[in-house]
Design a protein around this motif. Structure first.
Motif, short mmCIF file in Angstrom:
data_model
loop_
_atom_site.label_atom_id
_atom_site.label_comp_id
_atom_site.label_asym_id
_atom_site.label_seq_id
_atom_site.Cartn_x
_atom_site.Cartn_y
_atom_site.Cartn_z
N GLY A 204 63.91 -89.95 0.74
CA GLY A 204 62.57 -89.44 0.77
C GLY A 204 62.02 -89.09 2.23
N ASN A 205 61.08 -89.46 2.77
CA ASN A 205 60.64 -89.08 4.09
C ASN A 205 61.84 -89.72 4.99
N GLY A 206 62.26 -90.90 4.61
CA GLY A 206 63.42 -91.73 5.39
C GLY A 206 64.77 -91.19 5.53
N ALA A 207 64.81 -89.97 4.75
CA ALA A 207 66.22 -89.28 4.78
C ALA A 207 66.67 -88.80 5.92
N THR A 208 65.81 -88.57 6.81
CA THR A 208 65.98 -87.86 8.13
C THR A 208 66.63 -88.80 9.15
N SER A 209 66.30 -90.06 8.93
CA SER A 209 66.62 -91.04 9.91
C SER A 209 68.38 -91.32 9.52
N LEU A 210 68.54 -91.10 8.19
CA LEU A 210 70.05 -91.23 7.86
C LEU A 210 70.79 -89.87 7.93
N THR A 211 70.44 -88.73 7.73
CA THR A 211 71.11 -87.52 7.92
C THR A 211 70.57 -86.72 9.00
N PRO A 212 71.12 -86.32 10.10
CA PRO A 212 70.41 -85.65 11.21
C PRO A 212 70.08 -84.19 10.72
N ASP A 213 69.21 -83.56 11.49
CA ASP A 213 68.79 -82.40 11.35
C ASP A 213 68.05 -82.05 10.11
N LEU A 214 67.74 -82.95 9.31
CA LEU A 214 67.03 -82.31 7.95
C LEU A 214 65.73 -81.78 8.55
N ALA A 215 65.23 -80.76 8.02
CA ALA A 215 64.00 -80.09 8.38
C ALA A 215 62.98 -80.50 7.50
N ILE A 216 62.66 -81.78 7.28
CA ILE A 216 61.68 -82.36 6.31
C ILE A 216 60.54 -82.94 7.33
N LYS A 217 59.37 -82.38 6.84
CA LYS A 217 58.02 -82.78 7.57
C LYS A 217 57.22 -83.39 6.29
N LYS A 218 56.48 -84.69 7.07
CA LYS A 218 55.48 -85.32 6.50
C LYS A 218 54.26 -84.69 6.05
N ARG A 219 53.80 -84.59 4.92
CA ARG A 219 52.60 -83.92 4.59
C ARG A 219 51.62 -85.04 3.38
N LYS A 220 50.48 -85.31 4.32
CA LYS A 220 49.61 -86.42 3.84
C LYS A 220 48.95 -86.05 2.74
N GLY A 221 48.62 -86.87 1.99
CA GLY A 221 47.77 -86.77 0.96
C GLY A 221 46.75 -87.91 0.72
N HIS A 222 45.87 -87.81 -0.07
CA HIS A 222 44.76 -88.80 -0.35
C HIS A 222 44.56 -88.72 -1.94
N LEU A 223 44.49 -89.68 -2.50
CA LEU A 223 43.80 -90.00 -3.86
C LEU A 223 42.62 -90.94 -4.07
N VAL A 224 42.05 -90.80 -5.05
CA VAL A 224 40.90 -91.74 -5.34
C VAL A 224 40.78 -92.07 -6.82
N ILE A 225 40.66 -93.44 -7.17
CA ILE A 225 40.71 -93.81 -8.64
C ILE A 225 39.26 -94.42 -8.71
N THR A 226 38.79 -94.04 -10.18
CA THR A 226 37.48 -94.46 -10.54
C THR A 226 37.56 -95.85 -11.36
N ASP A 227 36.47 -96.19 -11.73
CA ASP A 227 36.29 -97.35 -12.75
C ASP A 227 36.93 -96.50 -13.97
N ARG A 228 36.39 -97.46 -15.16
CA ARG A 228 37.22 -96.82 -16.43
C ARG A 228 35.69 -96.20 -17.17
N TYR A 229 36.11 -94.79 -17.36
CA TYR A 229 35.21 -93.73 -18.09
C TYR A 229 35.93 -92.98 -19.19
N PRO A 230 36.32 -93.86 -20.31
CA PRO A 230 37.07 -93.07 -21.15
C PRO A 230 36.76 -91.74 -21.74
N GLY A 231 37.30 -90.92 -21.96
CA GLY A 231 36.97 -89.52 -22.58
C GLY A 231 36.43 -88.70 -21.50
N PHE A 232 36.22 -89.06 -20.38
CA PHE A 232 35.59 -88.03 -19.31
C PHE A 232 36.17 -86.83 -19.16
#
Ligand code: FAD
Length: 381
Positions: A204-232
């Protein structure tokens, strides 16, 4: 003799990384009769895989993205009977939600594109959209239903694939960071070395430390999970504006993207940020993301949310993963850079990688994903 430089075992393939991509690669190598080891510095599925939404989605930003996502969506569908209940695979379908007439023209374009390539799709007009998802705000123009898209719970999917590989003979080393790979050797931090015909860098993101010169950048994301609301919510709902935000290669963006979980919970996304290393929840972007979701589903504002988390996608400049031999070392193969689609594309990535290792033709052309496209000073940036 010191612990250093002791080759403790030899394998046909050593997979570095037990995220969903490494897990799929290990499983596929075992299916091909290879002797396999998997090494992860942490636990199974603890990286981006633990943070991901688990939407199995066909996308069409490019022909190559379409080919890989569609192939993989079908492989997940085939695997479905073998998946244990805790993988929570559910073929709920995606609805691409169009807010206005301009976005309806994108719905029609997508319908043509998918339809011509054999993907079942259905246009929903305003009334049909309201019937399909009554909690969406009224007055939206319509949408495109892609019924074969699905959702699953990524960490359990990774665990299932690793366990299946293990049953087939794979050796799993967890809590074992890898410091170096190359020349058929995988060097563990603790001084041990594994010898491998093929080393698969699926870190994953750690690949760059094992294989040099990979043009990989981290792209941050957020997620939120709710309580249970079946069928919403009944389908994975994504605003068509999501495509604009996912395409942006700079700047922060948010989009309406919600998912029904089998538990009755609602998973709410999504955000994208470059050049942020900090794992902390970023309140301004979180509020923007939730505000966007409430514009589409006003009653989300009344729900109780139980957890917020962040994760980092491994992004390449051309938005395609790196799958294939690394030109700098004939023993090293890459399976990384899957950005926001690694859960979807893990199974197809593993298939086409192992096809390459075995010297066979793959079911789809592999050229768009080959690491050699980026090895000459990132020529494609
Ligand atoms: C917020 C968010 C939402 C997402 N939603 C979706 C979605 O809905 N659908 C979808 O398809 N994708 C989604 N993704 C993307 C998806 O989660 C990733 O593409 C996928 O999980 C990548 O898997 P991976 O196995 O390549 O990497 P990871 O899961 O990060 O695994 C890499 C593994 O390598 C190990 N490792 C790293 N360095 C070393 C080392 N030196 N030695 C040993 N081990 C090492 C790590 O410990 C880790 O376990 C989302 C991502 C995020 C962040």
């Amino acid at each position: 003799m010191s612990a250093a430089n002791i080759i403790t075992a030899s394998y046909d393939a050593v997979v570095v990384g037990a995220g969903i991509v490494g897990a799929a690669c290990a499983d596929e190598c075992v299916r091909q009769g290879m002797r396999v080891a998997v090494v992860d510095g942490d636990v199974i599925g603890g990286g981006a895989t633990a943070a991901g939404m688990g939407h199995i989605v066909v996308m069409d930003d490019s022909g190559a993205q379409f080919a890989l996502t569609r192939y993989s969506q079908q492989l997940w569908k085939e695997l479905r009977p073998a998946l244990p209940a805790d993988v929570e695979y559910e073929q709920c379908g995606t609805i691409w939600v169009a807010a206005d007439e301009e976005e309806m023209s994108e719905v029609r374009r997508k319908q043509d594109y998918y339809g011509q390539r054999g993907v079942p799709v259905e246009i929903l007009d305003q009334d049909a959209l309201e019937r399909a998802e009554p909690q969406l705000r009224k007055g939206l123009a319509g949408g495109l239903l892609v019924p074969e898209d699905a959702v699953l719970y990524p960490p359990c999917a990774a665990r299932f694939l690793i366990e299946r590989a293990q049953v087939g003979g794979a050796t799993i080393h967890l809590g074992c960071p890898v410091s170096r790979i190359g020349n058929g050797r995988v060097h563990l931090d603790d001084g041990r070395e594994l010898s491998a015909g093929a080393i698969i860098n699926a870190a994953g993101n750690g690949a760059t430390s094992l294989t040099p010169d990979l043009a990989i950048k981290k792209r941050k994301g957020h997620l939120v999970i709710t309580d249970r609301y079946p069928g919403f919510v009944r389908h994975q709902l994504v605003e068509l504006g999501y495509l604009k935000s996912a395409h942006s290669t700079t700047g922060d963006s948010v989009a309406f993207n919600v998912q029904p979980r089998k538990t009755g919970q609602v998973l709410i996304g999504s955000s994208r940020q470059y050049d942020v290393e900090d794992k902390q929840v970023d309140n301004p972007i979180l509020l923007r993301m939730l505000g966007r979701a409430e514009e589409y589903m006003p009653d989300l504002a009344q729900m109780s949310t139980i957890r917020v988390w962040t994760g980092f996608r491994a992004a390449t400049p051309d938005k395609l993963p790196l799958i294939g031999p690394w030109p700098g070392d004939s023993s090293v193969f890459l399976a990384t850079g899957h950005e926001g689609l690694g859960i979807t594309t893990s199974l197809a990535s593993a298939r086409i990688l192992v096809d390459q290792i075995a010297g066979r033709n793959a079911a789809i052309p592999v050229e768009p994903y080959l690491p050699s496209r980026v090895s000459s000073e990132h020529a494609y940036v």
